[in-house]
Design an enzyme around this catalytic site. Sequence first.
Site, PDB file in Angstrom:
ATOM      1  N   TYR A 161       0.774  -1.282  -0.169  1.00 33.45           N
ATOM      2  CA  TYR A 161       0.124  -0.089  -0.010  1.00 33.45           C
ATOM      3  C   TYR A 161       0.782   1.268  -0.098  1.00 33.45           C
ATOM      4  O   TYR A 161       0.864   2.275  -0.751  1.00 33.45           O
ATOM      5  CB  TYR A 161      -0.913  -0.201   1.015  1.00 33.45           C
ATOM      6  CG  TYR A 161      -1.625   1.222   1.330  1.00 33.45           C
ATOM      7  CD1 TYR A 161      -2.855   1.473   0.970  1.00 33.45           C
ATOM      8  CD2 TYR A 161      -1.241   2.419   2.269  1.00 33.45           C
ATOM      9  CE1 TYR A 161      -3.716   2.699   0.874  1.00 33.45           C
ATOM     10  CE2 TYR A 161      -2.073   3.560   2.213  1.00 33.45           C
ATOM     11  CZ  TYR A 161      -3.219   3.639   1.571  1.00 33.45           C
ATOM     12  OH  TYR A 161      -4.076   4.829   1.965  1.00 33.45           O
ATOM     13  N   LYS A 165       1.125   4.406  -2.745  1.00 32.42           N
ATOM     14  CA  LYS A 165       1.014   5.552  -2.752  1.00 32.42           C
ATOM     15  C   LYS A 165       2.121   6.584  -3.066  1.00 32.42           C
ATOM     16  O   LYS A 165       1.751   7.430  -3.545  1.00 32.42           O
ATOM     17  CB  LYS A 165       0.417   6.011  -1.273  1.00 32.42           C
ATOM     18  CG  LYS A 165      -0.940   5.418  -1.028  1.00 32.42           C
ATOM     19  CD  LYS A 165      -1.820   6.022  -1.789  1.00 32.42           C
ATOM     20  CE  LYS A 165      -3.300   5.468  -1.536  1.00 32.42           C
ATOM     21  NZ  LYS A 165      -4.364   5.996  -2.456  1.00 32.42           N
TER      22      LYS A 165
END
Length: 257
Positions: A161, A165
């Site tokens: 994750y 990002k």
Amino acid sequence: MALPEFSLKDKVVLVTGAARGLGLVQAEALLEAGATVYALDRLPEPSPDFHTIQQHYPSFQYRQIDVRDVPGLHKVVEDIANNHNRLDGLIAAAGIQQETPALEYTPEDANRMFEVNITGVFMAAQAAAKQMVRFGKGGSIVLIGSMSGTVANRGLICPAYNASKAAVLQLARNLASEWGVHNIRVNTISPGYIVTAMVEALFETFPERRTDWATQNMLGRLSQPKEYRGAAVFLISDASSFMTGSDLRMDGGHSSW
């Protein structure tokens, strides 16, 4: 309006991941600023909150589409643009999260994370930009990043994750550099910890995080989705007309210690 540069009157804006959560809250803010807004999400039905907002803003519409379905995504975006003869903005808020130690991550899970959080965001931006170029009116694209794209989260094990990002932040800079010639601006918002329904469910498993996370920023608390409403209107509107390739980090000072 006292500040007309914040007005979104006559603007047509898309928000992916807007069936619920942060995307829906930001869509509501755009509606209040005068925009015609379409919520795009993979869920068959949006949350009840969507219908509550729609009662006040009948022009608010929902389109079911998974950002991984690229031909379908392009078709939906093109149809909306054709219906209004314009497309002015996009907030790409669709994303997923998975907390798994790096030693245990499977390639299938990692690829799924990247497919939604990077490729899906990229393709949503591409679909919107193609229509903006076609109509020649420019536009503003906002990608939802995260403070996790800049720093590693203490006590939160989500390597894929965070990597996704970080990629979103770099993607926005590159898209801004390519599309500026078309008067298309591309920026990111990097939120800190937000108390959403998904996070509340996480707190049931890890109750200590509610307190621990709040101590990790300078304001000593967690954020609410509504605190990102103004950022959405600012970046989509002419109030940010000379801002592109930038990241608006809103993390309560978490990454400034």
